[in-house]
Design a protein around this motif. Structure first.
Motif, short mmCIF file in Angstrom:
data_model
loop_
_atom_site.label_atom_id
_atom_site.label_comp_id
_atom_site.label_asym_id
_atom_site.label_seq_id
_atom_site.Cartn_x
_atom_site.Cartn_y
_atom_site.Cartn_z
N LYS A 264 -4.19 -69.42 16.18
CA LYS A 264 -3.85 -69.47 14.76
C LYS A 264 -5.04 -70.06 14.02
N GLU A 265 -5.05 -69.88 12.70
CA GLU A 265 -6.14 -70.40 11.90
C GLU A 265 -5.60 -71.14 10.68
N ALA A 266 -6.23 -72.25 10.37
CA ALA A 266 -5.81 -73.07 9.23
C ALA A 266 -6.51 -72.58 7.96
N ILE A 267 -6.07 -73.11 6.84
CA ILE A 267 -6.71 -72.85 5.56
C ILE A 267 -8.05 -73.59 5.54
N ASN A 268 -9.11 -72.87 5.19
CA ASN A 268 -10.43 -73.49 5.12
C ASN A 268 -10.71 -73.98 3.69
N ASP A 269 -11.89 -74.53 3.47
CA ASP A 269 -12.21 -75.04 2.14
C ASP A 269 -12.54 -73.94 1.13
N PHE A 270 -12.56 -72.70 1.58
CA PHE A 270 -12.65 -71.57 0.64
C PHE A 270 -11.26 -71.23 0.09
N GLY A 271 -10.23 -71.90 0.64
CA GLY A 271 -8.87 -71.70 0.17
C GLY A 271 -8.13 -70.57 0.84
N ARG A 272 -8.63 -70.11 1.99
CA ARG A 272 -7.95 -69.03 2.69
C ARG A 272 -7.95 -69.29 4.20
N SER A 273 -7.06 -68.64 4.86
CA SER A 273 -6.95 -68.76 6.31
C SER A 273 -8.09 -68.00 6.98
N ALA B 153 -5.20 -70.90 23.97
CA ALA B 153 -4.66 -71.16 25.32
C ALA B 153 -5.66 -71.92 26.20
N ALA B 154 -5.15 -72.85 26.99
CA ALA B 154 -5.98 -73.68 27.85
C ALA B 154 -6.76 -72.86 28.88
N GLU B 155 -6.28 -71.66 29.20
CA GLU B 155 -6.96 -70.82 30.18
C GLU B 155 -8.22 -70.16 29.61
N ARG B 156 -8.31 -70.15 28.29
CA ARG B 156 -9.45 -69.48 27.63
C ARG B 156 -10.72 -70.29 27.85
N THR B 157 -11.82 -69.58 27.96
CA THR B 157 -13.13 -70.22 28.02
C THR B 157 -14.07 -69.60 27.00
N ALA B 158 -13.52 -68.77 26.11
CA ALA B 158 -14.36 -68.11 25.11
C ALA B 158 -13.50 -67.54 23.98
N LEU B 159 -14.16 -67.31 22.85
CA LEU B 159 -13.60 -66.54 21.74
C LEU B 159 -14.58 -65.41 21.46
N PRO B 160 -14.08 -64.21 21.23
CA PRO B 160 -14.98 -63.10 20.96
C PRO B 160 -15.53 -63.16 19.53
N GLU B 161 -16.57 -62.39 19.28
CA GLU B 161 -17.04 -62.21 17.92
C GLU B 161 -15.87 -61.71 17.07
N ASP B 162 -15.78 -62.18 15.86
CA ASP B 162 -14.72 -61.79 14.93
C ASP B 162 -13.33 -62.14 15.47
N ALA B 163 -13.22 -63.34 16.02
CA ALA B 163 -11.95 -63.79 16.60
C ALA B 163 -10.82 -63.78 15.58
N CYS B 164 -11.15 -63.88 14.29
CA CYS B 164 -10.12 -63.86 13.24
C CYS B 164 -9.27 -62.61 13.34
N ARG B 165 -9.88 -61.49 13.56
CA ARG B 165 -9.16 -60.22 13.62
C ARG B 165 -8.33 -60.08 14.89
N HIS B 166 -8.72 -60.83 15.92
CA HIS B 166 -8.01 -60.73 17.20
C HIS B 166 -7.07 -61.90 17.43
N GLY B 167 -7.01 -62.83 16.47
CA GLY B 167 -6.24 -64.06 16.64
C GLY B 167 -4.77 -63.86 16.91
N GLY B 168 -4.12 -62.97 16.17
CA GLY B 168 -2.69 -62.77 16.33
C GLY B 168 -2.30 -62.34 17.71
N LYS B 169 -2.99 -61.36 18.24
CA LYS B 169 -2.62 -60.86 19.57
C LYS B 169 -3.01 -61.82 20.68
N ASP B 170 -3.98 -62.68 20.45
CA ASP B 170 -4.39 -63.65 21.46
C ASP B 170 -3.61 -64.95 21.36
N GLY B 171 -2.81 -65.10 20.31
CA GLY B 171 -1.99 -66.29 20.15
C GLY B 171 -2.63 -67.41 19.36
#
Length: 131
Positions: free
Chosen positions: A84-93, A64-82
């Motif tokens: 999303k994450e793409a597939i990385n070169d390790f082959g996983r999201s 979101a444009a209103e955000r000015t930060a991501l917390p540590e371990d944002a992956c675990r909090h991504g869904g509730k914060d809206g």
């Protein structure tokens, strides 16, 4: 506009907890001075020193444009914060921390923040990267 972390300095070593040898958590990031018409952000983490060329460790988007930060371990909090994450070169999201091959010498990791002119990245754009 510049992205920073409270856990390491620009050009400094990334703490072990944010690598594959540690807890593999995404580091906390913060930013300021986004362009006035920003509608969302994307964060990228890349290693240009990988043996086969640039290695994509993380792409988080629909931040979101209103955000000015991501917390540590944002992956675990991504869904509730809206975000999303793409597939990385390790082959996983999600985030895949620094993990250079043993004996490969120093690697440099770049975290880039993109200010986007759209609220949502179309799904087809993300799927193209994964192919």
């Amino acid at each position: 506009m510049r992205v920073r972390s409270s856990t390491f300095s620009d050009g400094g070593s990334i703490p072990r907890r944010f690598t594959c040898e540690g807890e593999n958590l995404s580091p906390p990031l913060h930013w300021s001075d986004a362009p006035a018409k920003t509608r969302s952000f994307a964060v990228l983490c890349e290693d240009p020193d990988a043996p086969a060329g640039t290695w994509h460790h993380w792409a988080a988007y629909d931040i979101a444009a209103e955000r000015t930060a991501l917390p540590e371990d944002a992956c675990r909090h991504g869904g509730k914060d809206g975000l999303k994450e793409a597939i990385n070169d390790f082959g996983r999201s999600g985030y895949g921390g620094p993990c250079p091959p043993r004996g490969d010498g120093p690697h440099h990791y770049g975290f880039r923040l993109l200010a986007l002119s759209t609220d949502r990245v179309p799904r087809r754009c993300v799927e193209c990267r994964a192919q």
